[in-house]
Write an enzyme that holds these catalytic residues in place. Structure first.
Site, PDB file in Angstrom:
ATOM      1  N   THR A  44      39.359  45.986  46.610  1.00  0.00           N
ATOM      2  CA  THR A  44      39.519  45.425  45.267  1.00  0.00           C
ATOM      3  C   THR A  44      38.448  45.948  44.309  1.00  0.00           C
ATOM      4  O   THR A  44      37.360  46.341  44.738  1.00  0.00           O
ATOM      5  CB  THR A  44      39.417  43.884  45.356  1.00  0.00           C
ATOM      6  OG1 THR A  44      39.175  43.354  44.065  1.00  0.00           O
ATOM      7  CG2 THR A  44      38.264  43.444  46.239  1.00  0.00           C
ATOM      8  N   ASP A  45      38.758  45.905  43.014  1.00  0.00           N
ATOM      9  CA  ASP A  45      37.747  46.273  42.013  1.00  0.00           C
ATOM     10  C   ASP A  45      36.657  45.207  41.918  1.00  0.00           C
ATOM     11  O   ASP A  45      35.597  45.455  41.335  1.00  0.00           O
ATOM     12  CB  ASP A  45      38.387  46.502  40.636  1.00  0.00           C
ATOM     13  CG  ASP A  45      39.131  45.280  40.087  1.00  0.00           C
ATOM     14  OD1 ASP A  45      39.262  44.266  40.813  1.00  0.00           O
ATOM     15  OD2 ASP A  45      39.579  45.347  38.918  1.00  0.00           O
ATOM     16  N   GLU A  46      36.910  44.026  42.528  1.00  0.00           N
ATOM     17  CA  GLU A  46      35.922  42.946  42.403  1.00  0.00           C
ATOM     18  C   GLU A  46      34.613  43.257  43.125  1.00  0.00           C
ATOM     19  O   GLU A  46      33.599  42.610  42.878  1.00  0.00           O
ATOM     20  CB  GLU A  46      36.512  41.619  42.915  1.00  0.00           C
ATOM     21  CG  GLU A  46      37.745  41.218  42.127  1.00  0.00           C
ATOM     22  CD  GLU A  46      38.217  39.807  42.394  1.00  0.00           C
ATOM     23  OE1 GLU A  46      37.398  38.938  42.713  1.00  0.00           O
ATOM     24  OE2 GLU A  46      39.431  39.583  42.278  1.00  0.00           O
ATOM     25  N   TYR A  48      34.189  36.022  48.315  1.00  0.00           N
ATOM     26  CA  TYR A  48      35.329  36.928  48.551  1.00  0.00           C
ATOM     27  C   TYR A  48      34.925  38.373  48.285  1.00  0.00           C
ATOM     28  O   TYR A  48      35.076  39.246  49.146  1.00  0.00           O
ATOM     29  CB  TYR A  48      36.518  36.542  47.650  1.00  0.00           C
ATOM     30  CG  TYR A  48      37.561  37.644  47.549  1.00  0.00           C
ATOM     31  CD1 TYR A  48      38.275  38.072  48.670  1.00  0.00           C
ATOM     32  CD2 TYR A  48      37.829  38.277  46.322  1.00  0.00           C
ATOM     33  CE1 TYR A  48      39.222  39.094  48.587  1.00  0.00           C
ATOM     34  CE2 TYR A  48      38.775  39.292  46.227  1.00  0.00           C
ATOM     35  CZ  TYR A  48      39.466  39.700  47.366  1.00  0.00           C
ATOM     36  OH  TYR A  48      40.388  40.722  47.274  1.00  0.00           O
ATOM     37  N   LYS A  87      34.513  41.631  50.826  1.00  0.00           N
ATOM     38  CA  LYS A  87      35.269  42.883  50.672  1.00  0.00           C
ATOM     39  C   LYS A  87      34.296  44.063  50.523  1.00  0.00           C
ATOM     40  O   LYS A  87      34.527  45.145  51.055  1.00  0.00           O
ATOM     41  CB  LYS A  87      36.213  42.816  49.465  1.00  0.00           C
ATOM     42  CG  LYS A  87      37.391  41.889  49.625  1.00  0.00           C
ATOM     43  CD  LYS A  87      38.352  42.278  50.747  1.00  0.00           C
ATOM     44  CE  LYS A  87      39.096  43.568  50.481  1.00  0.00           C
ATOM     45  NZ  LYS A  87      40.145  43.800  51.523  1.00  0.00           N
TER      46      LYS A  87
HETATM   47  P1  NAD Z   1      47.425  37.824  50.631  1.00  0.00           P
HETATM   48  O1  NAD Z   1      46.426  36.721  50.707  1.00  0.00           O
HETATM   49  O2  NAD Z   1      48.695  37.606  49.889  1.00  0.00           O
HETATM   50  O3  NAD Z   1      47.843  38.280  52.116  1.00  0.00           O
HETATM   51  C1  NAD Z   1      46.916  38.503  53.126  1.00  0.00           C
HETATM   52  C2  NAD Z   1      47.678  38.625  54.444  1.00  0.00           C
HETATM   53  O4  NAD Z   1      46.731  38.889  55.484  1.00  0.00           O
HETATM   54  C3  NAD Z   1      48.450  37.362  54.830  1.00  0.00           C
HETATM   55  O5  NAD Z   1      49.769  37.689  55.211  1.00  0.00           O
HETATM   56  C4  NAD Z   1      47.648  36.803  56.003  1.00  0.00           C
HETATM   57  O6  NAD Z   1      48.458  36.086  56.942  1.00  0.00           O
HETATM   58  C5  NAD Z   1      47.063  38.055  56.600  1.00  0.00           C
HETATM   59  N1  NAD Z   1      45.832  37.794  57.364  1.00  0.00           N
HETATM   60  C6  NAD Z   1      44.757  37.049  56.958  1.00  0.00           C
HETATM   61  N2  NAD Z   1      43.822  37.031  57.912  1.00  0.00           N
HETATM   62  C7  NAD Z   1      44.300  37.804  58.939  1.00  0.00           C
HETATM   63  C8  NAD Z   1      43.780  38.172  60.209  1.00  0.00           C
HETATM   64  N3  NAD Z   1      42.574  37.764  60.605  1.00  0.00           N
HETATM   65  N4  NAD Z   1      44.533  38.980  61.008  1.00  0.00           N
HETATM   66  C9  NAD Z   1      45.756  39.396  60.596  1.00  0.00           C
HETATM   67  N5  NAD Z   1      46.306  39.057  59.412  1.00  0.00           N
HETATM   68  C10 NAD Z   1      45.577  38.269  58.594  1.00  0.00           C
HETATM   69  O7  NAD Z   1      46.639  39.091  50.084  1.00  0.00           O
HETATM   70  P2  NAD Z   1      47.088  40.215  49.029  1.00  0.00           P
HETATM   71  O8  NAD Z   1      46.932  39.680  47.674  1.00  0.00           O
HETATM   72  O9  NAD Z   1      48.372  40.776  49.483  1.00  0.00           O
HETATM   73  O10 NAD Z   1      45.930  41.295  49.261  1.00  0.00           O
HETATM   74  C11 NAD Z   1      46.036  42.264  50.308  1.00  0.00           C
HETATM   75  C12 NAD Z   1      44.801  43.144  50.302  1.00  0.00           C
HETATM   76  O11 NAD Z   1      44.674  43.789  49.034  1.00  0.00           O
HETATM   77  C13 NAD Z   1      43.509  42.364  50.529  1.00  0.00           C
HETATM   78  O12 NAD Z   1      42.680  43.117  51.376  1.00  0.00           O
HETATM   79  C14 NAD Z   1      42.897  42.248  49.139  1.00  0.00           C
HETATM   80  O13 NAD Z   1      41.493  42.196  49.210  1.00  0.00           O
HETATM   81  C15 NAD Z   1      43.396  43.528  48.482  1.00  0.00           C
HETATM   82  N6  NAD Z   1      43.563  43.446  47.018  1.00  0.00           N
HETATM   83  C16 NAD Z   1      44.276  42.423  46.451  1.00  0.00           C
HETATM   84  C17 NAD Z   1      44.466  42.408  45.071  1.00  0.00           C
HETATM   85  C18 NAD Z   1      45.294  41.332  44.390  1.00  0.00           C
HETATM   86  O14 NAD Z   1      45.359  41.304  43.165  1.00  0.00           O
HETATM   87  N7  NAD Z   1      45.977  40.461  45.126  1.00  0.00           N
HETATM   88  C19 NAD Z   1      43.911  43.406  44.276  1.00  0.00           C
HETATM   89  C20 NAD Z   1      43.182  44.441  44.897  1.00  0.00           C
HETATM   90  C21 NAD Z   1      43.033  44.450  46.265  1.00  0.00           C
END
Ligand code: NAD
Length: 358
Positions: A135-137, A161, A165
């Protein structure tokens, strides 16, 4: 080239969009490893699950024996790692799970991937990539006049969080430099779109608006995020994972900076048009301003020039078209949203603890 991909967190919001993209574009085999936490949405994988090229495994990325077995028996040549705890408010209320999954879990996954990669030979070894989705965070926040983040931006995370990350980004980079594991890292801005857990801003506002509840906006709603439609992110991830050179890092963003208040008002206006309130008044009446989140980052913005220039990626949705597509999807899928809200949706409890801590 048909790839054999392990997608961790594939039942989550972005992971499931990526799986739909990979299955849709005919990318080899797609194996999903997901623990199915509260944030997972198996319904988001229903269409993909009909493909013979798809397999789902419920499990934890920290379970090294399970991951090693999967990597070997599926002859995985690409890991795209999205599994994480992702909700900032939850990380403030209870950071332990964030350290456990995002840091310790990523460590175990890296170790399993390294062992697997070291045992590969020839073309299979050359092709292998470990793509870490971040993430950009991790960069902290920007002032209104600052230049956007890019691949050279430093690390300065604010919340548990983003700190977790950031730690995982460093582990991935170290496994690349120290052990030669062919790693890739992408840092993306805020995503929105179908199947996002209703504890995140956009689906939460839609759910609350339709449910006649308050639309909470932190502080004065001035905080700015750079929004990207989730399908554009999925396309970017697929491109980076299959085309980028080992060690590459890309910043991904939607060139769509909007304040939270602008987003909330935009959602109200769309809902006024697409699903008006029974009394004919605007959903804007439901907006309420709540105490700001501790350590709330002021502004995030991404300069995605490198991925555009080097890999030819361009977002398809601008913010306005993406937001309308998103609202239409939630209106057409109210059952999904209501089920999700009903099942294990403990945001109010998390919010109460947060207010207690503030
Ligand atoms: P989300 O919370 O919707 O989904 C996360 C998934 O990971 C869930 O299905 C959960 O069951 C699974 N999970 C959690 N812990 C686990 C473990 N220990 N083992 C296996 N599975 C596990 O998240 P998202 O919004 O889809 O984000 C996905 C990735 O992208 C993350 O790494 C996040 O940091 C990154 N990201 C998210 C955003 C955003 O805007 N949502 C932006 C940039 C980056």
């Amino acid at each position: 080239m048909m790839r054999r991909v392990l997608v961790t967190g594939g039942a989550g919001f972005i992971g499931s969009a990526l799986v739909r993209h990979l299955i849709g574009e005919g990318t080899g085999r797609v194996v999903v490893l997901d623990k199915l936490t509260y944030a997972a949405s198996p319904a988001a994988l229903e269409a993909a699950s009909r493909s013979p090229r798809y397999r789902f495994v419920r499990g934890d990325i920290g379970d090294r024996a399970l991951v090693s077995r999967l990597l070997a028996e599926e002859a995985i040549d690409l890991v795209i790692h999205l599994a994480a705890e992702t909700h900032v408010d939850r990380s403030i209320a209870g950071p332990a799970a964030f350290v456990e999954t995002n840091i310790v879990g990523t460590f175990h996954l890296l170790e399993a991937a390294l062992e697997h990669w070291q045992a590969l030979e020839g073309e299979a070894k050359a092709r292998f990539r470990f793509h870490h989705v971040s993430t950009d965070e991790v960069h902290g926040d920007l002032d209104f006049g600052d230049a956007p983040f890019d691949e050279g931006s430093g690390y300065d995370p604010s919340s548990p969080y983003s700190a977790s990350k950031a730690a995982s980004d460093h582990l991935v980079a170290a496994w690349g430099r120290t052990y030669g594991l062919p790693v890739l890292v992408t840092n993306c801005s805020n995503n929105y779109g179908p199947f996002q857990s209703p504890d995140k801003l956009i689906p939460r506002i839609i759910a609350n608006a339709l449910g006649g509840r308050e639309l909470p906006v932190y502080g004065e709603g001035r905080n700015v995020r750079d929004w990207l439609y989730v399908e554009d992110h999925a396309a970017a991830l697929a491109l980076v994972a299959t085309r980028a050179a080992p060690g590459a890092r890309y910043a991904i963003g939607g060139r769509a900076e909007r304040s939270n208040l602008t987003v909330v008002r935009g959602l109200c206006d769309l809902l006024d048009r697409l699903s008006p309130r029974a009394d004919g008044r605007s959903y804007r009446r439901q907006v309420t301003f709540v105490a700001d989140r501790p350590g709330h980052d002021l502004r995030y913005a991404i300069d995605p020039s490198r991925i555009e220039r080097e890999l030819g990626w361009l977002r398809v949705h601008d913010f306005e078209s993406g937001l309308e597509a998103c609202v239409r999807w939630y209106l057409a899928n109210r059952d999904w949203m209501d089920r999700f809200v009903g099942a294990g949706y403990a945001l109010e409890a998390a919010g109460d603890r947060l207010r207690g801590a503030a």
